[in-house]
Scaffold this active site. Structure first.
Site, PDB file in Angstrom:
ATOM      1  N   LYS A 191      -3.378  -2.918   8.369  1.00 25.77           N
ATOM      2  CA  LYS A 191      -3.384  -4.384   8.329  1.00 25.77           C
ATOM      3  C   LYS A 191      -2.506  -4.836   7.182  1.00 25.77           C
ATOM      4  CE  LYS A 191      -5.680  -6.366  11.647  1.00 25.77           C
ATOM      5  NZ  LYS A 191      -4.747  -6.671  12.730  1.00 25.77           N
ATOM      6  N   ASP A 225       0.883  -1.165   0.000  1.00 25.42           N
ATOM      7  CA  ASP A 225       0.000   0.000   0.000  1.00 25.42           C
ATOM      8  C   ASP A 225       0.918   1.212   0.000  1.00 25.42           C
ATOM      9  OD1 ASP A 225      -1.552   2.168   0.645  1.00 25.42           O
ATOM     10  OD2 ASP A 225      -2.601   1.203   2.320  1.00 25.42           O
ATOM     11  N   GLN A 284      -6.166 -28.275 -10.040  1.00 27.25           N
ATOM     12  CA  GLN A 284      -6.434 -29.404 -10.958  1.00 27.25           C
ATOM     13  C   GLN A 284      -5.337 -30.483 -10.936  1.00 27.25           C
ATOM     14  OE1 GLN A 284      -9.907 -27.342 -12.114  1.00 27.25           O
ATOM     15  NE2 GLN A 284      -9.415 -29.434 -12.641  1.00 27.25           N
ATOM     16  N   GLN A 308       2.975   4.235   2.744  1.00 25.53           N
ATOM     17  CA  GLN A 308       2.750   3.733   4.112  1.00 25.53           C
ATOM     18  C   GLN A 308       3.383   2.366   4.404  1.00 25.53           C
ATOM     19  OE1 GLN A 308      -1.607   3.337   4.939  1.00 25.53           O
ATOM     20  NE2 GLN A 308      -1.249   1.149   4.936  1.00 25.53           N
ATOM     21  N   ASP A 328     -14.801   1.382   6.011  1.00 24.19           N
ATOM     22  CA  ASP A 328     -13.534   0.939   5.403  1.00 24.19           C
ATOM     23  C   ASP A 328     -13.544  -0.563   5.104  1.00 24.19           C
ATOM     24  OD1 ASP A 328     -12.731   3.550   5.669  1.00 24.19           O
ATOM     25  OD2 ASP A 328     -11.058   3.144   7.038  1.00 24.19           O
ATOM     26  N   TYR A 387       0.828  -0.004  15.233  1.00 19.35           N
ATOM     27  CA  TYR A 387      -0.129  -0.244  14.166  1.00 19.35           C
ATOM     28  C   TYR A 387       0.216   0.574  12.925  1.00 19.35           C
ATOM     29  CZ  TYR A 387      -4.259  -0.581  11.396  1.00 19.35           C
ATOM     30  OH  TYR A 387      -5.102  -0.801  10.358  1.00 19.35           O
ATOM     31  N   ASP A 415      -3.059  -7.059   4.704  1.00 19.38           N
ATOM     32  CA  ASP A 415      -3.667  -7.207   3.386  1.00 19.38           C
ATOM     33  C   ASP A 415      -2.923  -8.242   2.543  1.00 19.38           C
ATOM     34  OD1 ASP A 415      -5.247  -5.258   4.440  1.00 19.38           O
ATOM     35  OD2 ASP A 415      -4.248  -3.632   3.401  1.00 19.38           O
ATOM     36  N   ARG A 424      -9.761   0.452  10.895  1.00 17.88           N
ATOM     37  CA  ARG A 424      -8.600   0.660  11.749  1.00 17.88           C
ATOM     38  C   ARG A 424      -7.898  -0.652  12.121  1.00 17.88           C
ATOM     39  NH1 ARG A 424      -8.669   6.010  13.010  1.00 17.88           N
ATOM     40  NH2 ARG A 424     -10.583   6.996  12.317  1.00 17.88           N
ATOM     41  N   HIS A 440      -8.340   5.185   2.451  1.00 18.90           N
ATOM     42  CA  HIS A 440      -7.773   3.838   2.315  1.00 18.90           C
ATOM     43  C   HIS A 440      -8.654   2.956   1.422  1.00 18.90           C
ATOM     44  CE1 HIS A 440      -4.600   4.222   5.372  1.00 18.90           C
ATOM     45  NE2 HIS A 440      -5.469   4.860   6.139  1.00 18.90           N
TER      46      HIS A 440
HETATM   47  C1  F6R Z   1      -7.568  -0.425   7.954  1.00 18.11           C
HETATM   48  C2  F6R Z   1      -7.349   0.878   7.354  1.00 18.11           C
HETATM   49  C3  F6R Z   1      -8.305   1.971   7.658  1.00 18.11           C
HETATM   50  C4  F6R Z   1      -7.665   3.029   8.555  1.00 18.11           C
HETATM   51  C5  F6R Z   1      -8.657   4.132   8.903  1.00 18.11           C
HETATM   52  C6  F6R Z   1      -8.038   5.249   9.720  1.00 18.11           C
HETATM   53  O1  F6R Z   1      -6.572  -1.317   7.596  1.00 18.11           O
HETATM   54  O2  F6R Z   1      -6.412   1.082   6.635  1.00 18.11           O
HETATM   55  O3  F6R Z   1      -9.481   1.488   8.202  1.00 18.11           O
HETATM   56  O4  F6R Z   1      -7.171   2.445   9.709  1.00 18.11           O
HETATM   57  O5  F6R Z   1      -9.182   4.714   7.732  1.00 18.11           O
HETATM   58  O6  F6R Z   1      -6.944   5.729   9.026  1.00 18.11           O
HETATM   59  P1  F6R Z   1      -6.065   6.951   9.516  1.00 18.11           P
HETATM   60  O7  F6R Z   1      -5.623   6.637  10.897  1.00 18.11           O
HETATM   61  O8  F6R Z   1      -4.956   6.977   8.529  1.00 18.11           O
HETATM   62  O9  F6R Z   1      -6.947   8.168   9.453  1.00 18.11           O
HETATM   63 MG    MG Z   2      -3.982   2.264   3.156  1.00 22.00          MG
HETATM   64 MG    MG Z   3      -4.906  -2.092   2.166  1.00 18.34          MG
END
Ligand code: F6R
Ligand code: MG
Ligand code: MG
Length: 363
Positions: A230, A11, A240, A93, A285, A227, A232, A264, A18
């Site tokens: 995630k 990402d 087969q 990121q 999200d 954190y 992903d 998140r 996101h």
């Molecule tokens: C989950 C993800 C999103 C962000 C959320 C807050 O993997 O990427 O749900 O955690 O949008 O994002 P920030 O903290 O960047 O505003």
């Molecule tokens: Mg992202």
């Molecule tokens: Mg992602």
């Protein structure tokens, strides 16, 4: 012929937020890979799942090749420049280190690879997920390679009858174990039922040790100590002729089982199989998405992809996933919708507890 299939993803910026991918990043990746096609790599495809850029490549450099990993890393770095210019969200990121150190493992990007001797016909399914963690494949891999109620071939096909061996990684202790199924399915389930910690890294066919599946097992939070989104994950599965049929590989996803991730990276939600065009997690999200790109390999060239979950037979799974999403969302910040405290270790929760510490009085 022998060659390696590598899927390397990161990402490097979302659009918007996101939720998805900016076309400029896909163009950069395609342009860079086109330059080395027929030289460093044999063939490639560029896809995205949500905000994750997915580089699918074939080559003869083997797994963990420094050249291939550097190629992917450089593309992510180049894409990040544009991502920053366009002020895409979370630009770069997943690039957790400043300089490339020989292998993208542990640097942020996710990677799944397998070196194979191409069979007479080689169908491979490449799965890509967004808003969830590497352990999300555990349930599906168990169903595909160990559950005869899901994969009929385990009972019917003599070449699959001796079962498969699962390589499971302990992401906390950095250890691995091989579990031979069906003999050890109870032991296997005892550990992979804890997908935040134990992740199926690969699956091998017992009769000849051929690799059947490979996944990405990074945990960004464990790399970064906090954190950072995630992970992903991605996964590739051969199908087969002595491996599960394409339909048996896909069947586990007809049930939108619960995975960790979503908003998140802190909520359980249904794993929703979608076509490429629906890989856009927008509600809270999410909910977590999985796409599947089906390929036939021909002398290392990628015939495809076919958008496997676009099919109407997965409509019910999607609608069930939406129903489960409604149900789970009603819990708000309550477990088990929100992840348990142990899994929230790298989020804001420890900070809250620390702040409240002095105010807690003995009872
Ligand atoms: C989950 C993800 C999103 C962000 C959320 C807050 O993997 O990427 O749900 O955690 O949008 O994002 P920030 O903290 O960047 O505003
Ligand atoms: Mg992202
Ligand atoms: Mg992602």
């Amino acid at each position: 012929m022998k060659f390696t299939l590598s899927v390397i993803k990161a990402d490097i910026g979302g659009y918007p937020g996101h939720s998805g991918m900016h076309p400029a990043l896909m163009e950069i990746a395609s342009k860079e890979l086109e330059k080395v096609k027929g030289k460093l790599i044999m063939d490639y495809r560029v896809l995205h799942c949500g905000d994750d850029l997915e580089l699918i490549m074939t080559h003869t450099k083997g797994v963990d090749s420094k050249e291939i990993h550097k190629l992917a890393w450089d593309i992510f770095v180049k894409g990040t420049e544009t991502s920053k210019k366009l002020k895409l969200y979370g630009a770069g990121q997943d690039l957790l280190k400043d300089t490339f150190s020989g292998n993208v493992r542990g640097m942020g990007p996710g990677v799944a690879e397998m070196e194979i001797e191409e069979r007479k016909s080689e169908p491979v399914m490449v799965f890509m997920a967004d808003k969830t963690e590497p352990g999300a494949w555990n349930y599906a891999l168990y169903k595909m390679f160990a559950d005869p109620f899901s994969t009929a071939g385990l009972v019917i096909d003599p070449s699959m009858h001796t079962g498969f061996t699962f390589e499971v990684h302990d992401l906390f202790e950095h250890k691995k174990v091989l579990l031979k199924c069906p003999d050890e399915i109870y032991d296997l389930l005892a550990i992979i039922g804890q997908p935040a910690r134990y992740v199926v890294k690969a699956v091998y066919r017992n009769s000849d040790n051929e690799i059947a599946a490979s996944t990405s097992t990074q945990r960004l939070s464990l790399i970064a100590g906090k954190y950072v989104g995630k992970d992903d994950p991605v996964m590739m599965v051969r199908a087969q002729s002595g491996f599960p049929a394409v339909g048996e590989v896909l069947e586990p996803f007809s049930f939108p089982y619960l995975v960790a991730g979503w908003m998140r990276g802190s909520h359980h939600g249904p794993f929703m199989p979608v076509g490429f065009a629906q890989a856009t997690p927008t509600r809270f999200d999410g909910p977590p998405r999985v796409i599947c790109a089906g390929f036939q390999l021909a002398d290392g060239m990628l015939e495809g992809p076919t958008d496997m979950f676009k099919d109407v037979s997965f409509d019910r799974a999607r609608s069930k996933a939406n129903e489960i999403a409604d149900y789970m969302r009603r819990h708000g910040p309550f477990e088990p919708h929100r992840l348990s405290a142990a899994e929230m270790e790298y989020t804001t929760l420890p900070g809250v507890l620390e702040k409240l510490g002095p105010r807690f009085k003995k009872i």
